[in-house]
Design an enzyme around this catalytic site. Structure first.
Site, PDB file in Angstrom:
ATOM      1  N   SER A 131       1.225  -1.080   0.035  1.00 22.57           N
ATOM      2  CA  SER A 131       0.203   0.230   0.390  1.00 22.57           C
ATOM      3  C   SER A 131       0.845   1.145  -0.159  1.00 22.57           C
ATOM      4  O   SER A 131       1.683   0.976   0.950  1.00 22.57           O
ATOM      5  CB  SER A 131      -0.591   0.068   1.224  1.00 22.57           C
ATOM      6  OG  SER A 131      -1.363   1.622   0.995  1.00 22.57           O
ATOM      7  N   SER A 167     -12.538   0.896   5.312  1.00 21.96           N
ATOM      8  CA  SER A 167     -12.498   0.158   5.675  1.00 21.96           C
ATOM      9  C   SER A 167     -13.229  -1.028   4.530  1.00 21.96           C
ATOM     10  O   SER A 167     -13.127  -1.938   4.429  1.00 21.96           O
ATOM     11  CB  SER A 167     -12.839  -0.383   7.412  1.00 21.96           C
ATOM     12  OG  SER A 167     -12.051   0.271   8.298  1.00 21.96           O
ATOM     13  N   TYR A 195     -17.777   0.141  20.228  1.00 19.62           N
ATOM     14  CA  TYR A 195     -19.455   0.967  18.830  1.00 19.62           C
ATOM     15  C   TYR A 195     -19.396  -0.843  19.755  1.00 19.62           C
ATOM     16  O   TYR A 195     -21.042  -0.779  19.697  1.00 19.62           O
ATOM     17  CB  TYR A 195     -18.298   0.366  18.026  1.00 19.62           C
ATOM     18  CG  TYR A 195     -19.535   0.456  16.865  1.00 19.62           C
ATOM     19  CD1 TYR A 195     -19.917   1.357  15.709  1.00 19.62           C
ATOM     20  CD2 TYR A 195     -19.403  -0.865  16.230  1.00 19.62           C
ATOM     21  CE1 TYR A 195     -20.734   1.221  14.222  1.00 19.62           C
ATOM     22  CE2 TYR A 195     -20.854  -0.958  14.885  1.00 19.62           C
ATOM     23  CZ  TYR A 195     -20.510  -0.341  14.460  1.00 19.62           C
ATOM     24  OH  TYR A 195     -22.313   0.026  13.431  1.00 19.62           O
ATOM     25  N   ASP A 216     -22.027   0.776   5.323  1.00 25.59           N
ATOM     26  CA  ASP A 216     -20.777   1.036   4.730  1.00 25.59           C
ATOM     27  C   ASP A 216     -20.527   0.149   3.130  1.00 25.59           C
ATOM     28  O   ASP A 216     -20.443   1.163   2.348  1.00 25.59           O
ATOM     29  CB  ASP A 216     -20.023   0.997   5.197  1.00 25.59           C
ATOM     30  CG  ASP A 216     -19.762   2.084   6.734  1.00 25.59           C
ATOM     31  OD1 ASP A 216     -20.655   2.738   6.843  1.00 25.59           O
ATOM     32  OD2 ASP A 216     -19.643   2.124   7.931  1.00 25.59           O
ATOM     33  N   LEU A 240     -15.249   7.713   7.343  1.00 27.65           N
ATOM     34  CA  LEU A 240     -15.102   7.599   5.987  1.00 27.65           C
ATOM     35  C   LEU A 240     -15.332   6.809   4.911  1.00 27.65           C
ATOM     36  O   LEU A 240     -15.303   6.669   4.226  1.00 27.65           O
ATOM     37  CB  LEU A 240     -14.881   8.804   4.978  1.00 27.65           C
ATOM     38  CG  LEU A 240     -14.384  10.379   5.916  1.00 27.65           C
ATOM     39  CD1 LEU A 240     -13.980  11.021   5.057  1.00 27.65           C
ATOM     40  CD2 LEU A 240     -16.156  11.201   5.532  1.00 27.65           C
TER      41      LEU A 240
HETATM   42  C1  GLA Z   1     -19.127   2.708  11.452  1.00 25.89           C
HETATM   43  C2  GLA Z   1     -20.459   1.226  11.001  1.00 25.89           C
HETATM   44  C3  GLA Z   1     -21.923   1.289   9.963  1.00 25.89           C
HETATM   45  C4  GLA Z   1     -23.015   1.784  11.307  1.00 25.89           C
HETATM   46  C5  GLA Z   1     -21.885   3.469  11.394  1.00 25.89           C
HETATM   47  C6  GLA Z   1     -22.853   4.726  12.358  1.00 25.89           C
HETATM   48  O1  GLA Z   1     -19.795   3.942  10.351  1.00 25.89           O
HETATM   49  O2  GLA Z   1     -19.642   0.494   9.841  1.00 25.89           O
HETATM   50  O3  GLA Z   1     -22.404   0.224   9.802  1.00 25.89           O
HETATM   51  O4  GLA Z   1     -23.021   1.671  12.079  1.00 25.89           O
HETATM   52  O5  GLA Z   1     -20.484   2.904  11.998  1.00 25.89           O
HETATM   53  O6  GLA Z   1     -24.082   4.757  12.063  1.00 25.89           O
END
Ligand code: GLA
Length: 383
Positions: free
Chosen positions: A66, A126, A220, A170, A123
């Site tokens: 990378s 991942s 999280y 995402d 953003l």
């Molecule tokens: C991260 C997670 C998503 C979502 C957001 C919060 O980006 O990967 O799945 O839960 O947080 O909305």
């Protein structure tokens, strides 16, 4: 190829890249911490993301490189792969593992990744690297997965290989995004509408607090568990699959079932945020940016006070935005705990906004944020 990437591949590997792919990152306009609660979200893909150039080698080895990271491991082709420390290459390795487990033979490959997306900043860097790898392997080895299946594979890599119990927003956004459009996605049914992002004379600003975080180490997963325990408590009398199956009125009637005050606050955020997304979709369709902006501010306040995933850096951005009459609305975007905020700013006021915000934030936090004008781009593709 942008950034001279073809030449860089050639410099590193002494041969041309046979394939090239791109996957964007995303911002979420509204609907935060909703996807794993089965509700509505409104993300869009951005124009920056992850480039992947690659060529098969005949050496039964994966060479991961990378331009963003110094580590460049070589891993031999095996029947199964496990996460290897905290290295960035675990994302593509997890995708290789998934394809392999599904019976697709993935032989040796030379990879070159480059992200022009801020990494670890909320953003979806991942999701972007997972999806670009999944798209590439699918196309090169004719694995035959649909776009939605690739999204699910990428999510499963995040959940099972990387250990983050994220929802599907995402990966979905970076695969399905369309230029100048937002996605209104129901995360339970996966039905979605692609809607015009009617921002009128406003632009979308992205403000990186430059406070980075690793979600796996953040709270999280704790928030995901709190939502599950709220659901269980409500189901003493209700019969719902997700918190987002009820609206605020029903929640108020049954919230006493949630004994733990913190867990009750988490659930209140989720239910009311989901209601806000419906209102926001209506406001956007009606070109009512003032209303849309108010909902963004309300979303931020709820993430700060009820869900407790903001922080002084993100709050400072939104505090400043509220004082600027040329900003329609602002909020943190993504998981929180640092990362990025977004703001809807009058186009011809963007430079003043940026200058004043940097001064305000630097004075308060001690270092500068990065402010970008974001363009809404298209989803993953081969180049
Ligand atoms: C991260 C997670 C998503 C979502 C957001 C919060 O980006 O990967 O799945 O839960 O947080 O909305």
């Amino acid at each position: 190829m942008k950034y001279g990437l073809s030449q860089k591949f050639n410099d590193l590997y002494n041969k041309d890249a046979q394939y090239a792919f791109f996957s964007p990152g995303r911002v979420n306009l509204i609907g935060e911490h909703i996807d794993y609660n089965g509700g509505l979200v409104m993300p869009c893909a951005v124009t920056f993301g992850t480039y992947l150039l690659l060529s098969p080698n005949n050496e039964n080895i994966f060479r991961f490189r990378s331009l963003n990271f110094d580590e460049h491991p070589e891993i031999s082709v095996q029947d199964s792969y496990t996460k290897d420390g905290d290295g960035w290459y675990n994302f593509p390795l997890g995708v290789i593992e998934h394809f392999t487990k599904d019976g697709h033979e993935i032989p040796g490959l030379d990879f070159l990744f480059f992200g022009d997306i801020p990494i670890g900043a909320g953003l979806s860097s991942s999701a972007s690297i997972e999806v670009v790898t999944a798209f590439a392997l699918n196309e090169i080895y004719k694995a035959g997965y649909s776009k939605l299946e690739l999204v699910k594979i990428a999510k499963s890599v995040e959940n099972n290989f990387m250990g983050l119990n994220c929802g599907i927003m995402d990966q979905f956004a970076v695969a399905f995004g369309e230029k100048d459009k937002a996605i209104v996605l129901n995360c339970d049914t996966l039905k979605y509408d692609i809607v015009p992002s009617n921002l009128g004379n406003h632009i979308l600003a992205i403000i990186n607090t430059n406070k980075s975080r690793k979600l796996v180490e953040s709270k999280y997963n704790e928030r995901v568990e709190e939502c599950q325990s709220a659901l269980k408590a409500l189901n003493a009398e209700l019969n719902i699959n997700y918190l987002c199956d009820i609206d605020a009125a029903i929640f108020d009637k049954y919230k006493h079932l949630i004994a733990d005050e913190v867990v009750r606050k988490r659930a209140e955020h989720v239910v009311k945020e989901n209601d806000r997304v419906k209102l926001a979709a209506d406001a956007l369709a009606a070109n009512n940016l003032t209303e849309f902006g108010k909902l963004m501010y309300a979303s931020h306040d709820s993430l700060r006070d009820l869900y407790e995933v903001s922080g002084k850096e993100l709050d400072a951005v939104v505090e400043y935005a509220k004082t600027n009459p040329h900003v329609a609305g602002a909020r943190m975007t993504g998981a929180g705990f640092g990362g990025c905020a977004i703001a809807l700013v009058k186009e011809d006021e963007f430079e003043n906004f940026s200058r004043e915000l940097i001064a305000y934030y630097t004075d308060k936090i001690g270092y500068a944020p990065s402010v970008y004008q974001s363009l809404i781009g298209t989803g993953a593709s081969s180049l």
